[in-house]
Design a protein around this motif. Structure first.
Motif, PDB file in Angstrom:
ATOM      1  N   ALA A   1       0.833  -1.208   0.000  1.00 33.39           N
ATOM      2  CA  ALA A   1       0.000   0.000   0.000  1.00 33.39           C
ATOM      3  C   ALA A   1       0.869   1.261   0.000  1.00 33.39           C
ATOM      4  CB  ALA A   1      -0.900  -0.014   1.232  1.00 33.39           C
ATOM      5  N   ASP A   2       2.083   1.155   0.595  1.00 29.96           N
ATOM      6  CA  ASP A   2       2.955   2.328   0.678  1.00 29.96           C
ATOM      7  C   ASP A   2       3.992   2.335  -0.441  1.00 29.96           C
ATOM      8  OD1 ASP A   2       4.255   0.111   1.524  1.00 29.96           O
ATOM      9  OD2 ASP A   2       4.944   0.907   3.452  1.00 29.96           O
ATOM     10  N   GLY A   3       3.706   1.578  -1.512  1.00 33.74           N
ATOM     11  CA  GLY A   3       4.683   1.417  -2.595  1.00 33.74           C
ATOM     12  C   GLY A   3       4.809   2.606  -3.527  1.00 33.74           C
ATOM     13  N   LEU A   4       3.893   3.556  -3.423  1.00 40.43           N
ATOM     14  CA  LEU A   4       3.962   4.705  -4.327  1.00 40.43           C
ATOM     15  C   LEU A   4       4.894   5.788  -3.787  1.00 40.43           C
ATOM     16  CD1 LEU A   4       0.321   5.456  -5.539  1.00 40.43           C
ATOM     17  CD2 LEU A   4       2.149   4.293  -6.762  1.00 40.43           C
ATOM     18  N   TRP A   5       5.584   6.458  -4.670  1.00 40.66           N
ATOM     19  CA  TRP A   5       6.350   7.650  -4.305  1.00 40.66           C
ATOM     20  C   TRP A   5       5.781   8.784  -5.153  1.00 40.66           C
ATOM     21  CZ3 TRP A   5      10.131  10.366  -7.454  1.00 40.66           C
ATOM     22  CH2 TRP A   5      10.787  11.395  -6.758  1.00 40.66           C
ATOM     23  N   ARG A   6       5.359   9.871  -4.477  1.00 42.75           N
ATOM     24  CA  ARG A   6       4.541  10.875  -5.149  1.00 42.75           C
ATOM     25  C   ARG A   6       3.428  10.114  -5.879  1.00 42.75           C
ATOM     26  NH1 ARG A   6       9.352  14.688  -7.363  1.00 42.75           N
ATOM     27  NH2 ARG A   6      10.357  15.060  -5.361  1.00 42.75           N
ATOM     28  N   GLN A   7       3.240  10.360  -7.177  1.00 50.32           N
ATOM     29  CA  GLN A   7       2.167   9.600  -7.833  1.00 50.32           C
ATOM     30  C   GLN A   7       2.735   8.453  -8.661  1.00 50.32           C
ATOM     31  OE1 GLN A   7       3.472  12.417  -8.776  1.00 50.32           O
ATOM     32  NE2 GLN A   7       2.922  13.053 -10.853  1.00 50.32           N
ATOM     33  N   PHE A   8       4.052   8.168  -8.488  1.00 45.75           N
ATOM     34  CA  PHE A   8       4.688   7.208  -9.391  1.00 45.75           C
ATOM     35  C   PHE A   8       4.714   5.794  -8.831  1.00 45.75           C
ATOM     36  CE2 PHE A   8       6.656  11.361 -10.142  1.00 45.75           C
ATOM     37  CZ  PHE A   8       6.413  11.501 -11.495  1.00 45.75           C
ATOM     38  N   ARG A   9       4.543   4.835  -9.720  1.00 47.48           N
ATOM     39  CA  ARG A   9       4.722   3.436  -9.339  1.00 47.48           C
ATOM     40  C   ARG A   9       6.184   3.084  -9.565  1.00 47.48           C
ATOM     41  NH1 ARG A   9       1.799  -0.586 -12.490  1.00 47.48           N
ATOM     42  NH2 ARG A   9       2.848   0.507 -14.175  1.00 47.48           N
ATOM     43  N   ALA A  10       6.684   2.147  -8.764  1.00 45.40           N
ATOM     44  CA  ALA A  10       8.097   1.751  -8.892  1.00 45.40           C
ATOM     45  C   ALA A  10       8.402   1.282 -10.311  1.00 45.40           C
ATOM     46  CB  ALA A  10       8.400   0.649  -7.897  1.00 45.40           C
ATOM     47  N   GLU A  11       7.456   0.589 -10.919  1.00 38.53           N
ATOM     48  CA  GLU A  11       7.693   0.055 -12.263  1.00 38.53           C
ATOM     49  C   GLU A  11       7.917   1.162 -13.294  1.00 38.53           C
ATOM     50  OE1 GLU A  11       5.402  -0.904 -10.198  1.00 38.53           O
ATOM     51  OE2 GLU A  11       4.870  -3.028 -10.400  1.00 38.53           O
ATOM     52  N   ASP A  12       7.478   2.396 -12.941  1.00 40.61           N
ATOM     53  CA  ASP A  12       7.666   3.503 -13.879  1.00 40.61           C
ATOM     54  C   ASP A  12       8.932   4.311 -13.579  1.00 40.61           C
ATOM     55  OD1 ASP A  12       5.303   2.781 -15.099  1.00 40.61           O
ATOM     56  OD2 ASP A  12       4.107   4.016 -13.739  1.00 40.61           O
ATOM     57  N   LEU A  13       9.623   3.941 -12.500  1.00 44.62           N
ATOM     58  CA  LEU A  13      10.849   4.665 -12.134  1.00 44.62           C
ATOM     59  C   LEU A  13      12.079   3.777 -12.248  1.00 44.62           C
ATOM     60  CD1 LEU A  13       9.412   6.375  -8.930  1.00 44.62           C
ATOM     61  CD2 LEU A  13      10.074   7.563 -11.030  1.00 44.62           C
ATOM     62  N   ALA A  14      11.904   2.508 -11.941  1.00 51.20           N
ATOM     63  CA  ALA A  14      13.054   1.587 -11.903  1.00 51.20           C
ATOM     64  C   ALA A  14      13.265   0.951 -13.271  1.00 51.20           C
ATOM     65  CB  ALA A  14      12.820   0.516 -10.834  1.00 51.20           C
ATOM     66  N   THR A  15      13.469   1.795 -14.271  1.00 49.84           N
ATOM     67  CA  THR A  15      13.748   1.276 -15.616  1.00 49.84           C
ATOM     68  C   THR A  15      14.823   2.146 -16.267  1.00 49.84           C
ATOM     69  OG1 THR A  15      12.206   2.711 -16.814  1.00 49.84           O
ATOM     70  CG2 THR A  15      11.284   0.663 -15.914  1.00 49.84           C
ATOM     71  N   PRO A  16      15.592   1.568 -17.201  1.00 53.81           N
ATOM     72  CA  PRO A  16      16.586   2.376 -17.914  1.00 53.81           C
ATOM     73  C   PRO A  16      15.923   3.482 -18.728  1.00 53.81           C
ATOM     74  CG  PRO A  16      16.611   0.056 -18.684  1.00 53.81           C
ATOM     75  CD  PRO A  16      15.625   0.141 -17.560  1.00 53.81           C
TER      76      PRO A  16
END
Ligand code: NAD
Ligand code: ZN
Length: 258
Positions: free
Chosen positions: A36-51
């Motif tokens: 439930a606390d996996g979001l940072w601001r409005q971003f999902r990790a899958e949208d940040l942890a990519t090249p």
């Protein structure tokens, strides 16, 4: 069935392989990606942890890592990390093998005293050059607000190579290959295991998630510790529904294996 059974399975194991995921650090206050606390601001990790995310917006991704490092800086290993370190220590010098494989990048297993950790997804405390691949450790918190350039930058600009030379976090992002040696060692340990203990992973991120399947195919007794069901739960021989720290602390006896 339950903790008592896990305790005896662990005591009998001749070749024990443990795979941990973000859930093992949850009780240290470190957010998982899918919780439930996996979001940072409005971003999902899958949208940040990519090249691709880093290429598109290095500052945004860098800022997210700076935030994660600050959380880690104030965190301590929990009972689960300590129990696993204890398990390794209790088997040292005995004939029984022990391998700890983690998908985590936080370094908390090492801080709890685990000596040999196969890190499948790298370390948040390492930086790597996007151009030449040079790596260095960096424990600074707060992190420099901008990703630094590698020392190869000057040479590259002299040579007229227009490649980007930013340092990036030394972790494996979605869609990237795992470090070869770590993967080989992990697969060998899983294939050789007679007991495979899977703790705090959603078992959705491949290829790490295929390790328990490999162990199971080769006849290992598969144990899962997780408060939620996962795709592995149906095939596990023993499922302990609960928090990693609570379950492992009770199951890991402090006796050395003879
Ligand atoms: P995930 O976020 O996909 O899943 C976390 C799992 O942990 C879930 O199944 C959840 O039910 C379980 N969980 C939550 N609290 C728990 C607790 N107290 N005890 C036991 N289990 C608990 O994480 P994942 O499967 O590791 O895969 C996601 C990727 O995210 C991995 O590549 C990992 O490197 C990365 N990640 C690492 C960290 C870290 O280093 N601490 C943190 C977040 C994500
Ligand atoms: Zn470089």
């Amino acid at each position: 069935m339950g903790i008592g059974e896990l305790e005896s399975v662990l005591a009998r194991a001749r070749s024990l392989c443990v795979l941990t995921g973000a859930g093992v650090s949850a009780e240290s206050g470190i957010p998982t990606f899918r919780g439930a606390d996996g979001l940072w601001r409005q971003f999902r990790a899958e949208d940040l942890a990519t090249p691709e995310a880093f290429a598109r917006n290095p500052l945004l991704v860098w800022e997210w890592y700076a935030w994660r490092r600050e959380i880690l800086h104030g965190a301590q290993p929990n009972l689960a990390h300590c129990a696993l370190a204890e398990l390794e220590a209790s088997r040292a010098g005995s004939a029984s093998a022990f391998t700890l494989i983690t998908q985590n990048v936080d370094g908390l297993h090492e801080r709890a005293g685990s000596r040999k950790v196969i890190r499948l997804h790298g370390s948040i405390w390492e930086l790597r050059c996007t151009a030449c691949g040079a790596e260095r450790q960096d424990y600074s918190v707060p992190l420099n607000p901008f990703p630094p350039r590698c020392t190869c930058a000057q040479q590259r600009s002299l040579e007229g190579v227009a490649e980007k030379t930013l340092m990036r976090p030394g972790v494996v992002w979605f869609g990237e290959r795992l470090p070869e040696q770590a993967w080989r060692d992990a697969a060998a340990a899983a294939a050789a295991a007679d007991v495979m203990l899977v703790v705090g992973t959603s078992a959705l991120v491949h290829p790490a998630a295929s390790l328990p399947l490999l162990a199971k195919q080769r006849g290992a007794f598969l144990v899962e510790v997780n408060p939620e069901p996962t795709p592995l739960s149906g095939m596990a021989d023993l499922v302990l529904t609960g928090k990693a720290g609570e379950v492992l602390d009770r199951a890991v006896s402090k006796r050395p294996v003879l």
